[in-house]
Design an enzyme around this catalytic site. Structure first.
Site, PDB file in Angstrom:
ATOM      1  N   GLU A 285      35.233 -17.189 -18.148  1.00 24.15           N
ATOM      2  CA  GLU A 285      36.195 -17.054 -19.242  1.00 24.15           C
ATOM      3  C   GLU A 285      37.153 -15.874 -19.053  1.00 24.15           C
ATOM      4  O   GLU A 285      37.095 -14.869 -19.800  1.00 24.15           O
ATOM      5  CB  GLU A 285      35.456 -16.937 -20.586  1.00 24.15           C
ATOM      6  CG  GLU A 285      34.556 -18.119 -20.866  1.00 24.15           C
ATOM      7  CD  GLU A 285      33.904 -18.102 -22.247  1.00 24.15           C
ATOM      8  OE1 GLU A 285      34.033 -17.093 -22.964  1.00 24.15           O
ATOM      9  OE2 GLU A 285      33.274 -19.102 -22.611  1.00 24.15           O
TER      10      GLU A 285
ATOM     11  N   GLU B 222      29.631 -24.712 -20.596  1.00 29.15           N
ATOM     12  CA  GLU B 222      29.111 -24.220 -21.879  1.00 29.15           C
ATOM     13  C   GLU B 222      29.585 -25.108 -23.010  1.00 29.15           C
ATOM     14  O   GLU B 222      30.765 -25.492 -23.063  1.00 29.15           O
ATOM     15  CB  GLU B 222      29.632 -22.799 -22.203  1.00 29.15           C
ATOM     16  CG  GLU B 222      28.908 -21.680 -21.532  1.00 29.15           C
ATOM     17  CD  GLU B 222      29.474 -20.307 -21.917  1.00 29.15           C
ATOM     18  OE1 GLU B 222      29.925 -20.129 -23.073  1.00 29.15           O
ATOM     19  OE2 GLU B 222      29.465 -19.427 -21.045  1.00 29.15           O
TER      20      GLU B 222
HETATM   21  O1  IFM Z   1      28.170 -16.201 -26.059  1.00 28.75           O
HETATM   22  C1  IFM Z   1      29.404 -16.605 -25.563  1.00 28.75           C
HETATM   23  C2  IFM Z   1      29.376 -16.589 -24.044  1.00 28.75           C
HETATM   24  O2  IFM Z   1      29.082 -15.330 -23.552  1.00 28.75           O
HETATM   25  C3  IFM Z   1      30.721 -17.006 -23.489  1.00 28.75           C
HETATM   26  N1  IFM Z   1      31.158 -18.238 -24.094  1.00 28.75           N
HETATM   27  C4  IFM Z   1      31.121 -18.358 -25.510  1.00 28.75           C
HETATM   28  C5  IFM Z   1      29.737 -18.001 -26.019  1.00 28.75           C
HETATM   29  C6  IFM Z   1      29.677 -18.138 -27.549  1.00 28.75           C
HETATM   30  O3  IFM Z   1      30.590 -17.270 -28.151  1.00 28.75           O
END
Ligand code: IFM
Length: 443
Positions: free
Chosen positions: A169, A354
């Site tokens: 990210e 994710e």
């Molecule tokens: O917890 C975070 C993760 O570290 C990165 N992506 C989003 C998740 C939820 O906010």
């Protein structure tokens, strides 16, 4: 059908996994880990919920065996985790912490013994404090040190990694951290943001070169995507939404896939963009083997001239929300993937690295009935299935997260886990969503 039986309609070689990250679970107090900018950020007033930090987190450094069993026993075939840069190089460069190397050595062997595919990530935000104090991602030297760190990781672990991601990210590690001030280092500075948006991508490019020098052939980057819409069809709102989309999505996609930055963001950054940035775009746009997508929600944008530099804000939508206040909008997952494919003529494998939700989970009679989370997973996995039916090459889906953990500025107040963690006792209790995955994955 709000259950996960849909999993059984997926191709046999489709990978279901679950994900975590180093700072959120390991506990930076253990094993002579160096300090990161998250440790120091959390110490400043009002930066994280009740000034909580990742010093202990889920004590995964001590409990990794039990945690890998939880991944395996749920039926997942892959585990996405990240290396902590300060754990292996406490000062960011130079001196190596052998305890850190031996931790990842055991963790990787533990995955392989359990036949879990290791999906490693090099950077999930725990920047060594030494480098942060020298400007962090605003400093052109940081990508060079990142390349050296990558070399250390690849030398020691490269042959055991099923896949390797450079940065998790980059939008969060740059814009959210240097412009919005919500994440470490907490700056609200357009000039710093512009530089970090470029140098984080340069770090990706430099790391890729190192990864290739180790002959690894399954490397990518993980982008968090927001499906961006405008509040209404007002012209100013449309322009604002376009700018937001360019900052959040196209800045990264366009650099990686086309070797150029979007014009509206370059206009915004003006003289703040690092000198000779064009030269770096060649390294940034080297080919990757796959792209990772993290998806949680959509962004509804409205023009607001009171907001410095960007003249826009995000507004609350009408849909049902998670405990983060994020709208549940599964459609957005399909929309962003299809629009990326179209815009950038993508034809590489896609991993959903994710997806998940925070929920106000309550333990009742030692069980946690998180049916809202099961519904969330169902609706998003259903979108993945629709994309597969359209022959879009999605190869995996990772539930975020294995454990309740340190949710950055929200500390331990938000629970994303398939497994509940009691942060006083470190007792793990699988939630109903964990059992739901298990009942279909182990079929
Ligand atoms: O917890 C975070 C993760 O570290 C990165 N992506 C989003 C998740 C939820 O906010």
């Amino acid at each position: 059908m709000d259950n996960l039986s849909i999993i059984n309609s997926f191709p046999k070689d489709f990978i279901f996994g679950t994900a975590t990250s180093s700072y959120q679970i390991e506990g930076s107090n253990y094993g002579n880990c160096g300090r990161s900018h998250w440790d120091s950020f959390a110490k400043k007033p009002n930066k994280t919920y009740r000034s909580q930090d990742g010093g202990v987190a889920c004590a995964h450094y001590l409990k990794w065996n039990e945690d890998l069993d939880l991944v395996k026993n749920c039926g997942f075939s892959a585990y996405r985790f990240s290396f902590s840069w300060p754990r292996v190089l406490p000062e960011g460069k130079g001196l190596i912490n052998n305890e850190g190397l031996s931790f990842y050595d055991k963790l990787l062997d533990g995955m392989l013994e359990r036949e879990l595919k290791p999906f490693g990530t090099l950077y999930h935000w725990d920047l060594p404090i030494n480098l942060a104090e020298k400007g962090g991602w605003v400093n052109r030297d940081t990508p060079k040190y990142f390349a050296d760190y990558t070399d250390l990781v690849m030398k020691n672990f490269g042959d055991r990694l099923y896949s390797i991601a450079t940065i998790n990210e980059p939008w969060c590690a740059s814009w959210l951290s240097y412009y919005c001030g919500e994440h470490a280092p907490g700056l609200k500075d357009l000039s710093a943001a512009a530089k970090s948006m470029h140098f984080i991508l340069l770090a990706h490019g430099k790391a890729l070169e190192v990864i290739r020098s180790h002959n690894h052939k399954n490397a990518g980057i993980v982008l968090n995507k927001a499906y961006v819409t405008t509040k209404d069809d007002n012209e100013q709102n449309n322009i604002a939404a376009e700018l937001y989309n360019s900052i959040h999505n196209d800045w990264f996609d366009s650099a990686i896939f086309n070797g150029e930055y979007p014009k509206n963001v370059l206009d915004l950054f003006k003289e703040h963009i690092p000198e000779n940035y064009q030269k770096d775009l060649e390294a940034i746009s080297q080919s990757i083997d796959w792209i990772g997508i993290n998806y949680y929600t959509r962004a509804i944008v409205e023009h607001d001239k009171k907001i410095k530099d960007i003249n826009l804000v995000l507004t609350k939508g009408p849909l049902k929300k998670t405990d983060m206040g994020w709208e549940i909008f599964p459609d957005g997952l399909s929309k962003i993937i299809q629009s990326m494919i179209k815009k950038y003529s993508l034809n590489i494998p896609i991993h959903i690295t994710e997806n998940g939700m925070a929920n106000k989970d309550e333990i009742a009679k030692e069980t946690i009935n998180d049916h809202e989370r099961i519904g969330f997973y169902y609706s998003h996995i259903n979108e993945v299935k629709k994309l597969l039916d359209k022959k879009i090459p999605i190869k995996s889906y990772f539930a975020w997260s294995l454990l309740d953990n340190f949710e950055w500025a929200f500390g331990y107040s938000k629970r994303f886990g398939l497994v509940h963690v009691d942060f006083e006792t470190q007792i793990r209790t699988p939630k109903k969503s964990w059992y739901e995955f298990q009942s279909y994955l182990l079929k």
